[in-house]
Design a protein around this motif. Structure first.
Motif, PDB file in Angstrom:
ATOM      1  N   ALA A  33      -6.168  -7.656   0.146  1.00  0.00           N
ATOM      2  CA  ALA A  33      -4.923  -8.033  -0.526  1.00  0.00           C
ATOM      3  C   ALA A  33      -3.728  -7.485   0.247  1.00  0.00           C
ATOM      4  O   ALA A  33      -2.696  -8.154   0.387  1.00  0.00           O
ATOM      5  CB  ALA A  33      -4.918  -7.500  -1.957  1.00  0.00           C
ATOM      6  N   MET A  34      -3.874  -6.256   0.758  1.00  0.00           N
ATOM      7  CA  MET A  34      -2.801  -5.665   1.545  1.00  0.00           C
ATOM      8  C   MET A  34      -2.580  -6.446   2.838  1.00  0.00           C
ATOM      9  O   MET A  34      -1.448  -6.714   3.236  1.00  0.00           O
ATOM     10  CB  MET A  34      -3.127  -4.202   1.867  1.00  0.00           C
ATOM     11  CG  MET A  34      -2.051  -3.491   2.695  1.00  0.00           C
ATOM     12  SD  MET A  34      -2.333  -1.706   2.838  1.00  0.00           S
ATOM     13  CE  MET A  34      -3.782  -1.667   3.896  1.00  0.00           C
ATOM     14  N   ILE A  35      -3.663  -6.840   3.492  1.00  0.00           N
ATOM     15  CA  ILE A  35      -3.561  -7.601   4.733  1.00  0.00           C
ATOM     16  C   ILE A  35      -2.871  -8.947   4.480  1.00  0.00           C
ATOM     17  O   ILE A  35      -1.991  -9.370   5.244  1.00  0.00           O
ATOM     18  CB  ILE A  35      -4.960  -7.831   5.340  1.00  0.00           C
ATOM     19  CG1 ILE A  35      -5.538  -6.497   5.845  1.00  0.00           C
ATOM     20  CG2 ILE A  35      -4.897  -8.837   6.492  1.00  0.00           C
ATOM     21  CD1 ILE A  35      -6.985  -6.597   6.290  1.00  0.00           C
ATOM     22  N   ALA A  36      -3.272  -9.618   3.412  1.00  0.00           N
ATOM     23  CA  ALA A  36      -2.685 -10.920   3.081  1.00  0.00           C
ATOM     24  C   ALA A  36      -1.196 -10.789   2.812  1.00  0.00           C
ATOM     25  O   ALA A  36      -0.389 -11.624   3.236  1.00  0.00           O
ATOM     26  CB  ALA A  36      -3.400 -11.522   1.875  1.00  0.00           C
ATOM     27  N   LYS A  37      -0.831  -9.719   2.097  1.00  0.00           N
ATOM     28  CA  LYS A  37       0.577  -9.516   1.772  1.00  0.00           C
ATOM     29  C   LYS A  37       1.383  -9.190   3.021  1.00  0.00           C
ATOM     30  O   LYS A  37       2.496  -9.707   3.210  1.00  0.00           O
ATOM     31  CB  LYS A  37       0.704  -8.376   0.754  1.00  0.00           C
ATOM     32  CG  LYS A  37       2.115  -8.221   0.201  1.00  0.00           C
ATOM     33  CD  LYS A  37       2.584  -9.472  -0.510  1.00  0.00           C
ATOM     34  CE  LYS A  37       3.988  -9.350  -1.025  1.00  0.00           C
ATOM     35  NZ  LYS A  37       4.485 -10.570  -1.662  1.00  0.00           N
ATOM     36  N   GLU A  38       0.841  -8.352   3.890  1.00  0.00           N
ATOM     37  CA  GLU A  38       1.532  -8.015   5.139  1.00  0.00           C
ATOM     38  C   GLU A  38       1.726  -9.262   5.999  1.00  0.00           C
ATOM     39  O   GLU A  38       2.775  -9.449   6.615  1.00  0.00           O
ATOM     40  CB  GLU A  38       0.745  -6.947   5.898  1.00  0.00           C
ATOM     41  CG  GLU A  38       0.791  -5.573   5.260  1.00  0.00           C
ATOM     42  CD  GLU A  38      -0.094  -4.561   5.944  1.00  0.00           C
ATOM     43  OE1 GLU A  38       0.104  -3.348   5.740  1.00  0.00           O
ATOM     44  OE2 GLU A  38      -1.019  -4.985   6.683  1.00  0.00           O
ATOM     45  N   LYS A  39       0.720 -10.121   6.035  1.00  0.00           N
ATOM     46  CA  LYS A  39       0.805 -11.354   6.820  1.00  0.00           C
ATOM     47  C   LYS A  39       1.865 -12.282   6.254  1.00  0.00           C
ATOM     48  O   LYS A  39       2.675 -12.858   6.996  1.00  0.00           O
ATOM     49  CB  LYS A  39      -0.554 -12.049   6.843  1.00  0.00           C
ATOM     50  CG  LYS A  39      -0.574 -13.319   7.679  1.00  0.00           C
ATOM     51  CD  LYS A  39      -1.958 -13.949   7.689  1.00  0.00           C
ATOM     52  CE  LYS A  39      -1.963 -15.230   8.513  1.00  0.00           C
ATOM     53  NZ  LYS A  39      -3.320 -15.862   8.515  1.00  0.00           N
ATOM     54  N   ALA A  40       1.880 -12.411   4.932  1.00  0.00           N
ATOM     55  CA  ALA A  40       2.868 -13.283   4.290  1.00  0.00           C
ATOM     56  C   ALA A  40       4.280 -12.772   4.527  1.00  0.00           C
ATOM     57  O   ALA A  40       5.204 -13.551   4.814  1.00  0.00           O
ATOM     58  CB  ALA A  40       2.578 -13.376   2.796  1.00  0.00           C
ATOM     59  N   ASP A  41       4.464 -11.457   4.444  1.00  0.00           N
ATOM     60  CA  ASP A  41       5.787 -10.872   4.667  1.00  0.00           C
ATOM     61  C   ASP A  41       6.247 -11.079   6.108  1.00  0.00           C
ATOM     62  O   ASP A  41       7.417 -11.368   6.362  1.00  0.00           O
ATOM     63  CB  ASP A  41       5.763  -9.375   4.346  1.00  0.00           C
ATOM     64  CG  ASP A  41       5.567  -9.103   2.871  1.00  0.00           C
ATOM     65  OD1 ASP A  41       5.824 -10.023   2.072  1.00  0.00           O
ATOM     66  OD2 ASP A  41       5.158  -7.991   2.510  1.00  0.00           O
ATOM     67  N   ALA A  42       5.286 -10.945   7.052  1.00  0.00           N
ATOM     68  CA  ALA A  42       5.623 -11.131   8.465  1.00  0.00           C
ATOM     69  C   ALA A  42       6.048 -12.573   8.738  1.00  0.00           C
ATOM     70  O   ALA A  42       6.980 -12.828   9.510  1.00  0.00           O
ATOM     71  CB  ALA A  42       4.420 -10.761   9.337  1.00  0.00           C
ATOM     72  N   GLU A  43       5.373 -13.514   8.101  1.00  0.00           N
ATOM     73  CA  GLU A  43       5.714 -14.932   8.282  1.00  0.00           C
ATOM     74  C   GLU A  43       7.093 -15.247   7.713  1.00  0.00           C
ATOM     75  O   GLU A  43       7.856 -16.019   8.300  1.00  0.00           O
ATOM     76  CB  GLU A  43       4.642 -15.802   7.614  1.00  0.00           C
ATOM     77  CG  GLU A  43       3.293 -15.762   8.331  1.00  0.00           C
ATOM     78  CD  GLU A  43       2.218 -16.527   7.584  1.00  0.00           C
ATOM     79  OE1 GLU A  43       2.467 -16.924   6.416  1.00  0.00           O
ATOM     80  OE2 GLU A  43       1.126 -16.727   8.159  1.00  0.00           O
ATOM     81  N   LYS A  44       7.410 -14.631   6.581  1.00  0.00           N
ATOM     82  CA  LYS A  44       8.721 -14.841   5.982  1.00  0.00           C
ATOM     83  C   LYS A  44       9.817 -14.333   6.894  1.00  0.00           C
ATOM     84  O   LYS A  44      10.859 -14.974   7.080  1.00  0.00           O
ATOM     85  CB  LYS A  44       8.801 -14.129   4.630  1.00  0.00           C
ATOM     86  CG  LYS A  44       8.013 -14.811   3.528  1.00  0.00           C
ATOM     87  CD  LYS A  44       8.149 -14.059   2.222  1.00  0.00           C
ATOM     88  CE  LYS A  44       7.348 -14.701   1.106  1.00  0.00           C
ATOM     89  NZ  LYS A  44       7.460 -13.931  -0.154  1.00  0.00           N
ATOM     90  N   LYS A  45       9.583 -13.153   7.484  1.00  0.00           N
ATOM     91  CA  LYS A  45      10.598 -12.559   8.373  1.00  0.00           C
ATOM     92  C   LYS A  45      10.760 -13.400   9.626  1.00  0.00           C
ATOM     93  O   LYS A  45      11.870 -13.581  10.140  1.00  0.00           O
ATOM     94  CB  LYS A  45      10.185 -11.136   8.763  1.00  0.00           C
ATOM     95  CG  LYS A  45      10.275 -10.151   7.605  1.00  0.00           C
ATOM     96  CD  LYS A  45       9.775  -8.793   8.051  1.00  0.00           C
ATOM     97  CE  LYS A  45       9.693  -7.863   6.862  1.00  0.00           C
ATOM     98  NZ  LYS A  45       9.119  -6.549   7.225  1.00  0.00           N
TER      99      LYS A  45
ATOM    100  N   SER B  95       0.802  -1.225   0.000  1.00  0.00           N
ATOM    101  CA  SER B  95       0.000   0.000   0.000  1.00  0.00           C
ATOM    102  C   SER B  95       0.831   1.269   0.000  1.00  0.00           C
ATOM    103  O   SER B  95       0.295   2.369  -0.144  1.00  0.00           O
ATOM    104  CB  SER B  95      -0.923   0.019   1.223  1.00  0.00           C
ATOM    105  OG  SER B  95      -0.152   0.120   2.416  1.00  0.00           O
ATOM    106  N   SER B  96       2.129   1.150   0.190  1.00  0.00           N
ATOM    107  CA  SER B  96       2.987   2.340   0.314  1.00  0.00           C
ATOM    108  C   SER B  96       3.094   3.083  -1.011  1.00  0.00           C
ATOM    109  O   SER B  96       3.320   2.480  -2.060  1.00  0.00           O
ATOM    110  CB  SER B  96       4.381   1.926   0.785  1.00  0.00           C
ATOM    111  OG  SER B  96       5.265   3.032   0.777  1.00  0.00           O
TER     112      SER B  96
END
Length: 338
Positions: free
Chosen positions: A322-334, A174-175
């Motif tokens: 879509a933004m929420i899903a992407k943020e969640k996926a990125d957090a899991e990767k980290k 979203s940035s």
């Protein structure tokens, strides 16, 4: 039998008049969520009706989670005290850790006053009834920033074309400067994100900068104001990175209130914003800005909306999910990497 029919007819008439009244009350909604109306067509939600508006005893305020939330909680403490003085209500700071969480907080009624970063402002306006009224600035103008692309000082990358085949850190879906603007502006520079280089989401601007410094990413598009603050704070050494691209100027994070607040309270909140002058600490943190400069979403966010349209970004429920899903996926990767 007749009484039953008359009762049925009365019920139908009541519903018809209620529907007519609703239609008259909301003659235009535009692309706002169904919870809101935009009868004056200024692209933001109208004030909630007198009988439905909210007048909370405690106001909740927060600032965009672009960097360390604790830093900004302390930085805005004096402003919160000013809001309390003007409105007569207690004010507390609500810490959020993602752009989507901040949007959801206002939509659910848990957040009343906020500063949203440039990109998520559109989601907050359309989905949460947010009304932006100010940007950091001075007596003459509001404060803006540029999208810059940074590489490590000794990187062989010299031009945008050199990004082909590289790993480039965008911040979050979203940035504006961290993702949307690069996708809209880079093709004219001969480089297309996701096609010519691999996009890796870092989560935040400061993490993108530090990732480039430490060699985790080959390059990163970031907001110039965030990078400059990191330099002043000593978080990045002068000369540690090079800038290979600078965009036209964008408005910085917006400040405003929930349209669901009662009109009398809204007027006091506006007064609090525009009568306030920044502390010395705030001036230092915000590149010399000394006040909240008045803006409108319709006029001053037009360039941001154009970028969103060019990139196919939708400031609607589907876009938010879509933004929420992407943020969640990125957090899991980290989390897996740590």
């Amino acid at each position: 039998m007749q009484k039953g029919f008359l009762g049925f007819l009365a019920a139908v008439l009541i519903l018809a008049f209620a529907g007519l009244a609703f239609a008259e009350e909301c003659s235009n909604r535009g692309i706002l969520d169904t919870m809101y109306c935009d009868n004056d067509k200024d692209l933001v939600a109208d004030n909630a009706p007198a009988g439905e508006c909210k007048d909370p005893s405690t106001l909740v305020f927060t600032y965009t989670p672009v960097e360390d939330p604790a830093v900004y909680q302390d930085l805005f403490a004096d402003f919160q005290a000013h809001i309390k003085k003007v409105t007569g209500k207690d004010v507390i700071y609500y810490t959020v850790h993602s752009n989507s969480a901040q949007v959801e907080a206002m939509r659910s009624g848990r957040l009343h006053i906020a500063g949203y970063s440039t990109g998520p402002t559109g989601f907050a306006v359309n989905l949460a009834g947010y009304v932006p009224i100010a940007v950091k600035g001075d007596e003459k103008e509001f404060q803006g920033y540029n999208l810059i692309v940074i590489v490590k000082k000794d990187s062989p990358i010299q031009t945008m074309a050199d990004l082909k085949g590289k790993k480039v850190a965008h911040t979050s879906p979203s940035s504006n400067s961290g993702n949307l603007a690069p996708r809209a502006l880079f093709p004219a520079q001969g480089i297309v994100p996701d096609e010519d280089y691999t996009v890796v989401y870092s989560g935040k601007h400061d993490q993108s900068v530090l990732g480039v410094v430490h060699g985790d990413y080959d390059a990163a598009p970031v907001a110039s104001d965030v990078y400059e603050r990191m330099l002043r704070a000593g978080r990045v050494d002068e000369g540690a990175v090079r800038i290979i691209f600078t965009s036209p100027r964008f408005p910085t994070s917006s400040f405003g209130y929930s349209s669901q607040l009662c009109p009398e309270l809204v007027e006091k909140i506006k007064e609090a914003f525009f009568s306030y002058r920044y502390t010395e600490e705030m001036k230092k943190a915000f590149d010399g800005a000394d006040r909240f400069f008045p803006i409108t979403y319709q006029k001053d966010w037009a360039v941001i909306r154009d970028i969103a349209e060019a990139t196919g970004a939708s400031y609607n429920e589907e876009g938010l999910q879509a933004m929420i899903a992407k943020e969640k996926a990125d957090a899991e990767k980290k989390a897996k990497k740590q």
